[in-house]
Scaffold this motif. Structure first.
Motif, PDB file in Angstrom:
ATOM      1  N   TYR A  99       0.856  -1.185   0.000  1.00  0.00           N
ATOM      2  CA  TYR A  99       0.000   0.000   0.000  1.00  0.00           C
ATOM      3  C   TYR A  99       0.891   1.233   0.000  1.00  0.00           C
ATOM      4  CZ  TYR A  99      -4.183  -2.647   1.437  1.00  0.00           C
ATOM      5  OH  TYR A  99      -5.244  -3.506   1.494  1.00  0.00           O
ATOM      6  N   ASP A 100       0.339   2.346  -0.460  1.00  0.00           N
ATOM      7  CA  ASP A 100       0.966   3.647  -0.298  1.00  0.00           C
ATOM      8  C   ASP A 100       0.134   4.428   0.705  1.00  0.00           C
ATOM      9  OD1 ASP A 100       3.064   3.369  -2.169  1.00  0.00           O
ATOM     10  OD2 ASP A 100       1.693   3.831  -3.812  1.00  0.00           O
ATOM     11  N   ARG A 101       0.797   5.122   1.606  1.00  0.00           N
ATOM     12  CA  ARG A 101       0.090   6.005   2.543  1.00  0.00           C
ATOM     13  C   ARG A 101       0.082   7.393   1.922  1.00  0.00           C
ATOM     14  NH1 ARG A 101       2.616   8.674   6.740  1.00  0.00           N
ATOM     15  NH2 ARG A 101       4.071   6.958   7.107  1.00  0.00           N
ATOM     16  N   VAL A 102      -1.114   7.879   1.591  1.00  0.00           N
ATOM     17  CA  VAL A 102      -1.257   9.179   0.930  1.00  0.00           C
ATOM     18  C   VAL A 102      -2.269  10.027   1.692  1.00  0.00           C
ATOM     19  CG1 VAL A 102      -0.663   8.238  -1.345  1.00  0.00           C
ATOM     20  CG2 VAL A 102      -3.053   8.385  -0.664  1.00  0.00           C
ATOM     21  N   ALA A 103      -2.156  11.331   1.524  1.00  0.00           N
ATOM     22  CA  ALA A 103      -3.099  12.238   2.171  1.00  0.00           C
ATOM     23  C   ALA A 103      -4.364  12.341   1.335  1.00  0.00           C
ATOM     24  CB  ALA A 103      -2.465  13.615   2.345  1.00  0.00           C
ATOM     25  N   CYS A 104      -5.483  12.470   2.017  1.00  0.00           N
ATOM     26  CA  CYS A 104      -6.769  12.628   1.349  1.00  0.00           C
ATOM     27  C   CYS A 104      -7.596  13.644   2.121  1.00  0.00           C
ATOM     28  CB  CYS A 104      -7.512  11.288   1.276  1.00  0.00           C
ATOM     29  SG  CYS A 104      -8.078  10.672   2.888  1.00  0.00           S
ATOM     30  N   ASP A 105      -8.683  14.072   1.525  1.00  0.00           N
ATOM     31  CA  ASP A 105      -9.667  14.903   2.207  1.00  0.00           C
ATOM     32  C   ASP A 105     -10.838  14.006   2.553  1.00  0.00           C
ATOM     33  OD1 ASP A 105      -8.290  17.355   2.054  1.00  0.00           O
ATOM     34  OD2 ASP A 105      -8.990  17.664   0.004  1.00  0.00           O
ATOM     35  N   ALA A 106     -11.100  13.853   3.837  1.00  0.00           N
ATOM     36  CA  ALA A 106     -12.223  13.046   4.302  1.00  0.00           C
ATOM     37  C   ALA A 106     -13.360  13.986   4.690  1.00  0.00           C
ATOM     38  CB  ALA A 106     -11.804  12.190   5.492  1.00  0.00           C
ATOM     39  N   VAL A 107     -14.566  13.643   4.264  1.00  0.00           N
ATOM     40  CA  VAL A 107     -15.733  14.479   4.534  1.00  0.00           C
ATOM     41  C   VAL A 107     -16.542  13.830   5.661  1.00  0.00           C
ATOM     42  CG1 VAL A 107     -17.791  15.561   3.565  1.00  0.00           C
ATOM     43  CG2 VAL A 107     -15.776  15.199   2.112  1.00  0.00           C
ATOM     44  N   LEU A 108     -16.709  14.583   6.742  1.00  0.00           N
ATOM     45  CA  LEU A 108     -17.466  14.112   7.899  1.00  0.00           C
ATOM     46  C   LEU A 108     -18.962  14.309   7.658  1.00  0.00           C
ATOM     47  CD1 LEU A 108     -15.181  15.655  10.680  1.00  0.00           C
ATOM     48  CD2 LEU A 108     -15.097  13.349   9.702  1.00  0.00           C
ATOM     49  N   PRO A 109     -19.832  13.680   8.461  1.00  0.00           N
ATOM     50  CA  PRO A 109     -21.281  13.792   8.252  1.00  0.00           C
ATOM     51  C   PRO A 109     -21.815  15.229   8.234  1.00  0.00           C
ATOM     52  CG  PRO A 109     -20.833  11.996   9.763  1.00  0.00           C
ATOM     53  CD  PRO A 109     -19.523  12.710   9.532  1.00  0.00           C
ATOM     54  N   ASP A 110     -21.156  16.138   8.961  1.00  0.00           N
ATOM     55  CA  ASP A 110     -21.626  17.530   8.969  1.00  0.00           C
ATOM     56  C   ASP A 110     -21.093  18.351   7.801  1.00  0.00           C
ATOM     57  OD1 ASP A 110     -18.964  18.064   9.610  1.00  0.00           O
ATOM     58  OD2 ASP A 110     -19.409  18.949  11.569  1.00  0.00           O
ATOM     59  N   GLY A 111     -20.353  17.705   6.879  1.00  0.00           N
ATOM     60  CA  GLY A 111     -19.816  18.383   5.710  1.00  0.00           C
ATOM     61  C   GLY A 111     -18.417  18.942   5.893  1.00  0.00           C
ATOM     62  N   THR A 112     -17.902  18.894   7.117  1.00  0.00           N
ATOM     63  CA  THR A 112     -16.542  19.346   7.388  1.00  0.00           C
ATOM     64  C   THR A 112     -15.551  18.438   6.679  1.00  0.00           C
ATOM     65  OG1 THR A 112     -17.232  20.098   9.583  1.00  0.00           O
ATOM     66  CG2 THR A 112     -14.859  19.823   9.227  1.00  0.00           C
ATOM     67  N   THR A 113     -14.513  19.032   6.110  1.00  0.00           N
ATOM     68  CA  THR A 113     -13.455  18.263   5.453  1.00  0.00           C
ATOM     69  C   THR A 113     -12.223  18.240   6.351  1.00  0.00           C
ATOM     70  OG1 THR A 113     -14.265  18.887   3.269  1.00  0.00           O
ATOM     71  CG2 THR A 113     -12.002  18.119   3.395  1.00  0.00           C
ATOM     72  N   VAL A 114     -11.654  17.052   6.505  1.00  0.00           N
ATOM     73  CA  VAL A 114     -10.487  16.838   7.354  1.00  0.00           C
ATOM     74  C   VAL A 114      -9.403  16.167   6.517  1.00  0.00           C
ATOM     75  CG1 VAL A 114      -9.646  15.586   9.381  1.00  0.00           C
ATOM     76  CG2 VAL A 114     -11.934  16.545   9.395  1.00  0.00           C
ATOM     77  N   GLY A 115      -8.183  16.664   6.596  1.00  0.00           N
ATOM     78  CA  GLY A 115      -7.062  15.973   5.965  1.00  0.00           C
ATOM     79  C   GLY A 115      -6.738  14.721   6.756  1.00  0.00           C
ATOM     80  N   ALA A 116      -6.471  13.615   6.056  1.00  0.00           N
ATOM     81  CA  ALA A 116      -6.185  12.345   6.731  1.00  0.00           C
ATOM     82  C   ALA A 116      -5.274  11.495   5.855  1.00  0.00           C
ATOM     83  CB  ALA A 116      -7.485  11.589   7.011  1.00  0.00           C
ATOM     84  N   TRP A 117      -4.554  10.590   6.499  1.00  0.00           N
ATOM     85  CA  TRP A 117      -3.806   9.571   5.764  1.00  0.00           C
ATOM     86  C   TRP A 117      -4.766   8.459   5.375  1.00  0.00           C
ATOM     87  CZ3 TRP A 117       0.593  11.173   4.179  1.00  0.00           C
ATOM     88  CH2 TRP A 117       1.472  11.905   4.983  1.00  0.00           C
ATOM     89  N   VAL A 118      -4.575   7.908   4.195  1.00  0.00           N
ATOM     90  CA  VAL A 118      -5.304   6.720   3.761  1.00  0.00           C
ATOM     91  C   VAL A 118      -4.303   5.791   3.093  1.00  0.00           C
ATOM     92  CG1 VAL A 118      -5.993   7.677   1.505  1.00  0.00           C
ATOM     93  CG2 VAL A 118      -7.342   5.822   2.538  1.00  0.00           C
ATOM     94  N   TYR A 119      -4.499   4.496   3.253  1.00  0.00           N
ATOM     95  CA  TYR A 119      -3.646   3.510   2.605  1.00  0.00           C
ATOM     96  C   TYR A 119      -4.354   3.043   1.338  1.00  0.00           C
ATOM     97  CZ  TYR A 119      -0.945   3.445   6.914  1.00  0.00           C
ATOM     98  OH  TYR A 119      -0.171   3.801   7.991  1.00  0.00           O
ATOM     99  N   LEU A 120      -3.736   3.332   0.179  1.00  0.00           N
ATOM    100  CA  LEU A 120      -4.259   2.910  -1.115  1.00  0.00           C
ATOM    101  C   LEU A 120      -3.358   1.824  -1.682  1.00  0.00           C
ATOM    102  CD1 LEU A 120      -5.036   6.382  -2.755  1.00  0.00           C
ATOM    103  CD2 LEU A 120      -6.616   4.870  -1.537  1.00  0.00           C
TER     104      LEU A 120
END
Length: 171
Positions: A99-120
């Motif tokens: 896997y590669d660990r890359v940054a993504c924008d995760a959208v929470l239920p209230d619409g807030t966007t949070v930067g997070a690591w994700v393994y692709l």
């Protein structure tokens, strides 16, 4: 996915399979080490069924993967990062990562966007999945009803599996 942040940046993690709350790898890798766990979705990724766990790969902008943003306790961050990198078969800078660990924008239920690591899934696995893999409709592995019976993943060590099994017997 985001511009590459520094490898040492302390982002939360977006998890979409066996690391989600209530799942097998969450039990030993994350339980008790998190400050927050929130449902979230990322866009621009596709989810594929794998043997025992799903794989996310970069996809078209309108594709989505459902999961959780998991924020480790500050004191546990380095330990969580080490455990997740090992579980996902990821070594920074290595050419043969699972896997590669890359940054993504995760959208929470209230619409807030949070930067997070994700393994692709890394190449060439990602290419094989796109060519012949089984996509998970809707991008939500839990909605398929599949569950891992114990710790799974490219980097799961035998001792972690034994520890998980012992913990389950004592539960």
């Amino acid at each position: 996915m985001n511009d590459r942040p520094a490898e040492h940046e302390r982002l939360p993690f977006f998890v979409y399979g066996t690391l989600r709350p209530g799942e097998a790898n969450h039990a030993w890798a994350l339980r008790g080490r998190t400050a927050a766990e929130q449902p979230a979705v990322i866009h621009g990724a596709l989810l594929y069924d794998g043997p025992g766990y799903p794989y996310a790969v970069q996809g078209p902008a309108d594709a989505a993967v459902h999961g959780h943003v998991v924020t480790p306790h500050e004191a546990a961050y380095e330990e969580v990062l080490t455990v997740l990198d090992r579980l996902e078969g990821y070594t920074p800078g290595a050419p043969d990562n699972d896997y590669d660990r890359v940054a993504c924008d995760a959208v929470l239920p209230d619409g807030t966007t949070v930067g997070a690591w994700v393994y692709l899934a890394a190449e060439p696995l990602a290419g094989r999945l796109r060519a012949a893999g089984t996509p998970i409709p809707g991008g939500d592995w839990l909605a398929t009803g599949r569950r891992a019976a114990g710790p799974v993943g490219p980097g799961v060590a035998a001792n972690e599996g034994r520890a998980f099994a012992a913990a389950q017997e004592g539960a």
